[in-house]
Scaffold this motif. Structure first.
Motif, PDB file in Angstrom:
ATOM      1  N   ASN A 129      -1.727 -11.725 -13.027  1.00 29.12           N
ATOM      2  CA  ASN A 129      -0.540 -12.587 -12.936  1.00 29.12           C
ATOM      3  C   ASN A 129       0.406 -12.129 -11.836  1.00 29.12           C
ATOM      4  OD1 ASN A 129      -1.442 -14.188 -15.040  1.00 29.12           O
ATOM      5  ND2 ASN A 129      -0.351 -13.026 -16.600  1.00 29.12           N
ATOM      6  N   LEU A 130       0.608 -10.807 -11.741  1.00 30.81           N
ATOM      7  CA  LEU A 130       1.520 -10.296 -10.714  1.00 30.81           C
ATOM      8  C   LEU A 130       0.941 -10.485  -9.313  1.00 30.81           C
ATOM      9  CD1 LEU A 130       2.907  -7.016 -12.308  1.00 30.81           C
ATOM     10  CD2 LEU A 130       4.001  -9.228 -12.115  1.00 30.81           C
ATOM     11  N   SER A 131      -0.375 -10.404  -9.177  1.00 35.00           N
ATOM     12  CA  SER A 131      -1.004 -10.633  -7.873  1.00 35.00           C
ATOM     13  C   SER A 131      -0.732 -12.041  -7.375  1.00 35.00           C
ATOM     14  CB  SER A 131      -2.518 -10.405  -7.959  1.00 35.00           C
ATOM     15  OG  SER A 131      -2.806  -9.079  -8.298  1.00 35.00           O
ATOM     16  N   GLN A 132      -0.709 -12.996  -8.305  1.00 36.29           N
ATOM     17  CA  GLN A 132      -0.432 -14.387  -7.946  1.00 36.29           C
ATOM     18  C   GLN A 132       1.037 -14.591  -7.618  1.00 36.29           C
ATOM     19  OE1 GLN A 132      -1.904 -16.367 -11.443  1.00 36.29           O
ATOM     20  NE2 GLN A 132      -4.049 -16.268 -10.791  1.00 36.29           N
ATOM     21  N   GLU A 133       1.905 -13.870  -8.324  1.00 28.68           N
ATOM     22  CA  GLU A 133       3.344 -14.028  -8.101  1.00 28.68           C
ATOM     23  C   GLU A 133       3.821 -13.298  -6.849  1.00 28.68           C
ATOM     24  OE1 GLU A 133       7.609 -13.135 -10.338  1.00 28.68           O
ATOM     25  OE2 GLU A 133       5.715 -12.709 -11.354  1.00 28.68           O
ATOM     26  N   MET A 134       3.275 -12.102  -6.594  1.00 33.17           N
ATOM     27  CA  MET A 134       3.744 -11.265  -5.482  1.00 33.17           C
ATOM     28  C   MET A 134       2.766 -11.356  -4.302  1.00 33.17           C
ATOM     29  SD  MET A 134       4.814  -8.029  -7.892  1.00 33.17           S
ATOM     30  CE  MET A 134       5.491  -7.043  -6.566  1.00 33.17           C
ATOM     31  N   LYS A 135       2.598 -12.546  -3.787  1.00 36.37           N
ATOM     32  CA  LYS A 135       1.602 -12.777  -2.739  1.00 36.37           C
ATOM     33  C   LYS A 135       1.968 -12.097  -1.419  1.00 36.37           C
ATOM     34  CE  LYS A 135      -0.106 -17.103  -4.674  1.00 36.37           C
ATOM     35  NZ  LYS A 135      -0.299 -18.557  -4.490  1.00 36.37           N
ATOM     36  N   ASP A 136       3.245 -11.736  -1.253  1.00 33.15           N
ATOM     37  CA  ASP A 136       3.660 -11.061  -0.018  1.00 33.15           C
ATOM     38  C   ASP A 136       3.455  -9.550  -0.092  1.00 33.15           C
ATOM     39  OD1 ASP A 136       5.616 -10.812  -1.992  1.00 33.15           O
ATOM     40  OD2 ASP A 136       7.212 -10.524  -0.514  1.00 33.15           O
ATOM     41  N   SER A 137       2.943  -9.072  -1.229  1.00 32.44           N
ATOM     42  CA  SER A 137       2.747  -7.628  -1.407  1.00 32.44           C
ATOM     43  C   SER A 137       1.267  -7.326  -1.614  1.00 32.44           C
ATOM     44  CB  SER A 137       3.528  -7.131  -2.629  1.00 32.44           C
ATOM     45  OG  SER A 137       4.910  -7.410  -2.499  1.00 32.44           O
ATOM     46  N   GLU A 138       0.860  -6.148  -1.198  1.00 35.81           N
ATOM     47  CA  GLU A 138      -0.514  -5.706  -1.425  1.00 35.81           C
ATOM     48  C   GLU A 138      -0.529  -4.801  -2.656  1.00 35.81           C
ATOM     49  OE1 GLU A 138      -4.168  -3.224   0.731  1.00 35.81           O
ATOM     50  OE2 GLU A 138      -2.322  -3.649   1.838  1.00 35.81           O
ATOM     51  N   LEU A 139      -1.103  -5.316  -3.746  1.00 34.98           N
ATOM     52  CA  LEU A 139      -1.143  -4.561  -4.990  1.00 34.98           C
ATOM     53  C   LEU A 139      -2.453  -3.785  -5.095  1.00 34.98           C
ATOM     54  CD1 LEU A 139       0.298  -7.130  -7.565  1.00 34.98           C
ATOM     55  CD2 LEU A 139       1.495  -5.649  -5.951  1.00 34.98           C
ATOM     56  N   VAL A 140      -2.376  -2.579  -5.582  1.00 32.27           N
ATOM     57  CA  VAL A 140      -3.550  -1.722  -5.732  1.00 32.27           C
ATOM     58  C   VAL A 140      -3.706  -1.360  -7.199  1.00 32.27           C
ATOM     59  CG1 VAL A 140      -4.619   0.459  -5.114  1.00 32.27           C
ATOM     60  CG2 VAL A 140      -3.264  -0.773  -3.418  1.00 32.27           C
ATOM     61  N   ARG A 141      -4.910  -1.506  -7.734  1.00 32.75           N
ATOM     62  CA  ARG A 141      -5.172  -1.158  -9.118  1.00 32.75           C
ATOM     63  C   ARG A 141      -5.693   0.266  -9.201  1.00 32.75           C
ATOM     64  NH1 ARG A 141      -9.332  -0.480 -12.252  1.00 32.75           N
ATOM     65  NH2 ARG A 141     -10.790  -1.083 -10.605  1.00 32.75           N
ATOM     66  N   LEU A 142      -4.993   1.104  -9.934  1.00 38.57           N
ATOM     67  CA  LEU A 142      -5.409   2.496 -10.142  1.00 38.57           C
ATOM     68  C   LEU A 142      -5.858   2.652 -11.580  1.00 38.57           C
ATOM     69  CD1 LEU A 142      -2.485   4.387  -8.363  1.00 38.57           C
ATOM     70  CD2 LEU A 142      -4.747   3.893  -7.444  1.00 38.57           C
ATOM     71  N   PRO A 143      -7.127   2.972 -11.834  1.00 37.68           N
ATOM     72  CA  PRO A 143      -7.563   3.183 -13.221  1.00 37.68           C
ATOM     73  C   PRO A 143      -6.851   4.384 -13.835  1.00 37.68           C
ATOM     74  CG  PRO A 143      -9.434   2.917 -11.732  1.00 37.68           C
ATOM     75  CD  PRO A 143      -8.222   3.115 -10.873  1.00 37.68           C
ATOM     76  N   TYR A 144      -6.885   4.453 -15.148  1.00 40.66           N
ATOM     77  CA  TYR A 144      -6.317   5.603 -15.850  1.00 40.66           C
ATOM     78  C   TYR A 144      -7.056   6.878 -15.463  1.00 40.66           C
ATOM     79  CZ  TYR A 144      -3.577   2.706 -19.004  1.00 40.66           C
ATOM     80  OH  TYR A 144      -2.671   1.828 -19.533  1.00 40.66           O
ATOM     81  N   PHE A 145      -6.335   7.973 -15.427  1.00 39.08           N
ATOM     82  CA  PHE A 145      -6.852   9.338 -15.271  1.00 39.08           C
ATOM     83  C   PHE A 145      -7.325   9.672 -13.861  1.00 39.08           C
ATOM     84  CE2 PHE A 145      -6.353   9.116 -19.586  1.00 39.08           C
ATOM     85  CZ  PHE A 145      -7.294   8.359 -20.251  1.00 39.08           C
TER      86      PHE A 145
END
Length: 334
Positions: free
Chosen positions: A19-35
């Motif tokens: 959802n945030l990826s769709q909302e914050m299209k001007d930002s590059e979001l990176v997914r970091l797994p736990y640990f």
């Protein structure tokens, strides 16, 4: 704060990331797994959307067992999974069901390695976990003893709890044809009336279960609501203008962009356009009076001395015969 770029990282599930990826299209979001920052060592955190329990008595009745397994097959099928998840936000453990989150980058490797853990919650597991973790931290037990104690608590048979209410009707937690939720509406309206408040609204995710016809214990009533830290109840007198502003603030904070995320309201009807922007609030069929004061029941994180929504619901239903009927509290479009 993350959306406003006041914080650099947030803790959440893949669905929130989507959802945030769709909302914050001007930002590059990176997914970091736990640990870890690598999929080989990191894990994805998920909420289970499907919980299944089969009665052991089915082993003695092949006809009923076959029927139960047939229902289970339907639930874990592609169509069943899509219906349960409203068509999105699901990573299925059924190898024959494609992921409904293909647009979330970086999940493929973690899925391939099966580095996923599910948030499992049950009353016994909380008690068992507290017992063994405390024992390990204090040095009173070792790992082997902890395992044995955990299993012993999970497998123990507790005294059968007596029912406190008998529900005459079923009410579903899922969206009805008017885009409202009957069980949450019934629960919230019941509590609102007990607090003698004119209006109330809360997030949809506070509610976790349908209301089922038949006997119900206090523990079962309690499990119909999540135990969020922001559910302490407080009745306030606010102007119609302030209430309208609170609803708009809620829609923004919870990034409401679909009918599944709409709040649960009671005593008023929330009117939205097709893009889920608030158009009006109706009280007794008329637009809310911006200058008038209304008593409104709100959730408050600051006063833990007050009752929670869950405890208030249990208390009320332990004293009265039936809950309030669900309300028609949502209108979308013209």
């Amino acid at each position: 704060m993350f959306v406003e770029k006041k914080s650099a990282i947030f803790h959440g599930t893949p669905d929130i990331y989507k959802n945030l990826s769709q909302e914050m299209k001007d930002s590059e979001l990176v997914r970091l797994p736990y640990f870890s920052q690598t999929s080989n060592e990191g894990y994805i955190y998920m909420h289970p959307s499907l919980n299944v329990a089969l009665n052991s008595d089915l082993e003695n009745n092949k006809t009923k067992l076959d029927l139960a397994l047939k229902v289970l097959d339907c639930m874990v099928s592609k169509k069943g999974q899509q219906l349960i998840a409203n068509g999105s936000g699901v990573i299925s453990f059924n190898q024959g069901v494609p992921s409904m989150m293909n647009d979330v980058k970086g999940l493929e490797e973690s899925l391939k390695n099966n580095n996923i853990y599910i948030r499992y919650s049950a009353q016994k597991s909380f008690v068992a976990a507290k017992e063994v973790v405390h024992g390990l931290l204090t040095g009173q037990i070792d790992e082997n003893s902890a395992h044995d104690i955990f299993c012993e608590i999970m497998n123990s048979k507790s005294d059968k709890e007596k029912a406190v209410v008998h529900f005459d009707k079923d009410y579903s937690i899922y969206l009805n044809d008017k885009n409202g939720r009957d069980a949450p509406s019934s629960i919230l309206t019941t509590v609102r009336k007990a607090y003698d408040a004119k209006l109330t609204f809360v997030p949809y995710y506070y509610f976790t279960s349908s209301i089922y016809k038949g006997d119900c214990t206090a523990s079962q009533l309690d499990l119909m609501l999540c135990h969020d830290s922001n559910t302490y109840l407080n009745v306030k007198k606010l102007s119609g203008k302030d209430i309208y502003g609170l609803v708009e603030k809620h829609l923004k904070e919870f990034n409401v962009k679909d009918k599944y995320s709409l709040p649960i309201a009671s005593g008023m009807k929330l009117v939205f356009d097709q893009n889920y922007k608030l158009k009006d609030i109706l009280v007794n069929g008329k637009s809310i009076d911006f200058d008038k004061k209304y008593s409104i029941l709100l959730s408050d994180s600051t006063d833990s001395s007050n009752a929670s929504l869950a405890s208030a619901w249990v208390s009320v239903m332990s004293k009265q015969d039936q809950p309030s009927k669900p309300e028609d509290y949502i209108k979308i479009g013209s």
